[in-house]
Design an enzyme around this catalytic site. Structure first.
Site, PDB file in Angstrom:
ATOM      1  N   HIS A  82     -57.482  19.466  10.178  1.00  0.00           N
ATOM      2  CA  HIS A  82     -56.065  19.099  10.239  1.00  0.00           C
ATOM      3  C   HIS A  82     -55.225  20.107   9.470  1.00  0.00           C
ATOM      4  CE1 HIS A  82     -52.565  16.442  10.468  1.00  0.00           C
ATOM      5  NE2 HIS A  82     -52.324  16.792   9.225  1.00  0.00           N
ATOM      6  N   ASP A 161     -48.284   3.577  11.083  1.00  0.00           N
ATOM      7  CA  ASP A 161     -47.736   4.876  10.675  1.00  0.00           C
ATOM      8  C   ASP A 161     -46.520   5.232  11.522  1.00  0.00           C
ATOM      9  OD1 ASP A 161     -47.744   7.450   9.251  1.00  0.00           O
ATOM     10  OD2 ASP A 161     -48.183   8.239  11.240  1.00  0.00           O
ATOM     11  N   ARG A 168     -39.083   6.247   7.508  1.00  0.00           N
ATOM     12  CA  ARG A 168     -39.020   7.273   6.455  1.00  0.00           C
ATOM     13  C   ARG A 168     -38.058   8.375   6.858  1.00  0.00           C
ATOM     14  NH1 ARG A 168     -44.894   9.162   6.074  1.00  0.00           N
ATOM     15  NH2 ARG A 168     -44.043  10.726   4.669  1.00  0.00           N
ATOM     16  N   SER A 183     -50.184   8.672   5.523  1.00  0.00           N
ATOM     17  CA  SER A 183     -49.819   8.918   6.921  1.00  0.00           C
ATOM     18  C   SER A 183     -50.850   9.844   7.581  1.00  0.00           C
ATOM     19  CB  SER A 183     -48.414   9.534   6.949  1.00  0.00           C
ATOM     20  OG  SER A 183     -48.097  10.002   8.216  1.00  0.00           O
ATOM     21  N   LYS A 187     -54.420   8.492  10.192  1.00  0.00           N
ATOM     22  CA  LYS A 187     -54.614   8.938  11.580  1.00  0.00           C
ATOM     23  C   LYS A 187     -55.964   9.631  11.756  1.00  0.00           C
ATOM     24  CE  LYS A 187     -50.504  10.617  11.308  1.00  0.00           C
ATOM     25  NZ  LYS A 187     -49.138  11.132  11.370  1.00  0.00           N
TER      26      LYS A 187
HETATM   27  N1  URA Z   1     -47.612  14.706   8.695  1.00  0.00           N
HETATM   28  C1  URA Z   1     -47.875  13.377   8.921  1.00  0.00           C
HETATM   29  O1  URA Z   1     -48.650  13.027   9.803  1.00  0.00           O
HETATM   30  N2  URA Z   1     -47.252  12.469   8.141  1.00  0.00           N
HETATM   31  C2  URA Z   1     -46.401  12.810   7.148  1.00  0.00           C
HETATM   32  O2  URA Z   1     -45.892  11.932   6.470  1.00  0.00           O
HETATM   33  C3  URA Z   1     -46.123  14.187   6.934  1.00  0.00           C
HETATM   34  C4  URA Z   1     -46.756  15.113   7.729  1.00  0.00           C
END
Ligand code: URA
Length: 432
Positions: A82, A161, A168, A183, A187
């Site tokens: 990631h 999320d 947010r 967050s 995922k």
């Molecule tokens: N990437 C994400 O998936 N979430 C965040 O809060 C910031 C960057």
């Protein structure tokens, strides 16, 4: 548990129990917490912070808020990579085939770009016919057949999320370390990963501008990831200048194909080898990162990663002609304009932020989530920090829809390059 009670708890600076966090996330998904209550909690969490135990509980609750990709029919380990997002970051297109060529199952959910940072799904959608909407069952079946599958996020993956992220965005609470960590990791966990290597980008083209900020994010991700049951590590990597030459979706695919075909000289290939070297060590395939890098480099230079990429792209709908003549298959912008040096010297800085913004302005990125993008536009940078520069040397080429847009971008881009009178050291790719 009343929403007000949970909000008051955090407003007054107290640590949440896992049950409170569970109730909050359950309430976000089933609607028993209203958006105003969630927004109030987000601001309380932003101002008061969450410790690592609270962040782990939030991560796990968000990961469990929807479906989880079931990879149990696939050979272990299940590895994911990631990036926190950068300009010209096409690493996944090279790193995933290297991983699969090393015999490790690579199943990945990727996102779209937002702001100046690009997204892998947008890059792959620049390839005619490439499907990025595989169902979970299709992903697992494809990974079982060829060891690699990548798709956009399914709507049911970590739905909490999606709800919290939109709030947010609207309440100035995006840049909170624990909220970012939960967050991202929720995922990854919902996507089925058990081993995760993170590429935390640092510099003008990244979310984290300074090394201390990027290291803090990397450490928080690793701490909470471990507490949440992942085998995880993070590299902090340079995003002060764009990664590689191309910025813009089709242009980046073209560069990734070059990196897969051309061996190891390209910065994208070198970074991919570092990340996958770390992933192979974490997954226990090799004893340490250096042995992992040797294995990853061999997969690239032997052509095994290229063959894996060809199988992958074909399985998801791309024509084999892409590999024979990429320029004929990928969309191309009709207008170009070059940016020239106005003095000699050494390239001191190439501002990835300015270049990323120029590509968004050309139509290659989004200002809002729902915007359409043009895959053909972008910028190709011909130099790197540390290169010796001659007066009037071409520094970059803009690819645009019209001559006027190309010229406007070229004017904006001239601010991105700073030429120094004395030699400048090249920037390392891996900072920590
Ligand atoms: N990437 C994400 O998936 N979430 C965040 O809060 C910031 C960057």
């Amino acid at each position: 548990m009343f929403p007000q009670e949970i909000i008051r708890h955090k407003r007054d600076g107290q640590a949440h129990s896992p049950e409170q966090i569970q109730a909050l996330i359950q309430g976000a998904v089933d609607g028993s917490f209203s958006p105003d209550q969630l927004a109030a909690w987000l601001m309380a969490a932003y101002l008061r912070g969450l410790d690592s135990a609270e962040t782990s509980a939030l991560t796990l609750a968000m990961a469990a808020s929807g479906e989880r990709l079931d990879l149990s029919s696939l050979p272990r380990p299940w590895v994911d990579k990631h990036s926190t997002g950068g300009v010209g970051d096409k690493t996944t297109l090279v790193a995933l085939p290297i991983l699969a060529a090393c015999g490790v199952t690579a199943v990945k959910m990727s996102g779209r770009g937002l702001g100046i940072t690009g997204g892998t799904i947008d890059k792959l959608q620049a390839i005619p016919g490439f499907r990025t909407d595989l169902s979970p069952a299709e992903m697992v079946a494809q990974a079982g057949r060829i060891g690699i599958a990548l798709s956009g996020q399914t709507p049911n993956l970590a739905p909490a999320d999606k709800i919290l992220y939109a709030l947010r965005d609207a309440t100035a609470t995006v840049d909170s370390l624990p909220l970012i960590v939960a967050s991202i990791l929720s995922k990854k966990i919902a996507g089925g990963a058990e081993v995760v290597v993170l590429d935390v980008k640092c510099g003008r083209g990244a979310f984290m501008r300074s090394l201390p900020e990027a290291v803090a994010l990397g450490k928080a991700l690793v701490t909470v990831g471990r507490e949440s049951g992942l085998r995880i590590s993070a590299l902090v990597t340079d995003m002060d200048q764009p990664l590689g030459a191309a910025v813009g979706n089709a242009l980046e695919v073209r560069e990734a194909i070059g990196a897969l075909m051309g061996g190891y000289q390209d910065p994208v290939a070198r970074l991919s080898v570092s990340l996958i070297g770390e992933a192979l060590a974490l997954a226990g395939v090799v004893s340490d990162r250096s042995a992992g890098e040797d294995r990853a480099r061999e997969a690239l230079t032997s052509g095994a990663a290229l063959r894996k990429a060809q199988e992958w792209f074909a399985a998801q709908g791309a024509s084999d002609a892409l590999w024979e003549d990429p320029d004929a298959v990928l969309p191309r912008a009709p207008a170009t304009c070059r940016v020239f040096a106005h003095q000699e010297g050494w390239m001191g800085q190439i501002d990835a932020g300015i270049i990323g913004q120029a590509v968004v302005n050309l139509g290659g990125g989004r200002r809002r989530k729902e915007d359409a993008i043009d895959p053909s536009v972008g910028v190709v940078v011909h130099v790197e920090v540390g290169d010796e520069i001659a007066d009037n040397e071409p520094l970059a080429t803009v690819h645009a829809r019209t001559d006027a847009e190309a010229e406007a971008a070229a004017r904006a881009l001239s601010e991105a390059f700073s030429i120094a009178p004395d030699p400048v050291a090249p920037r390392p790719l891996v900072l920590g």
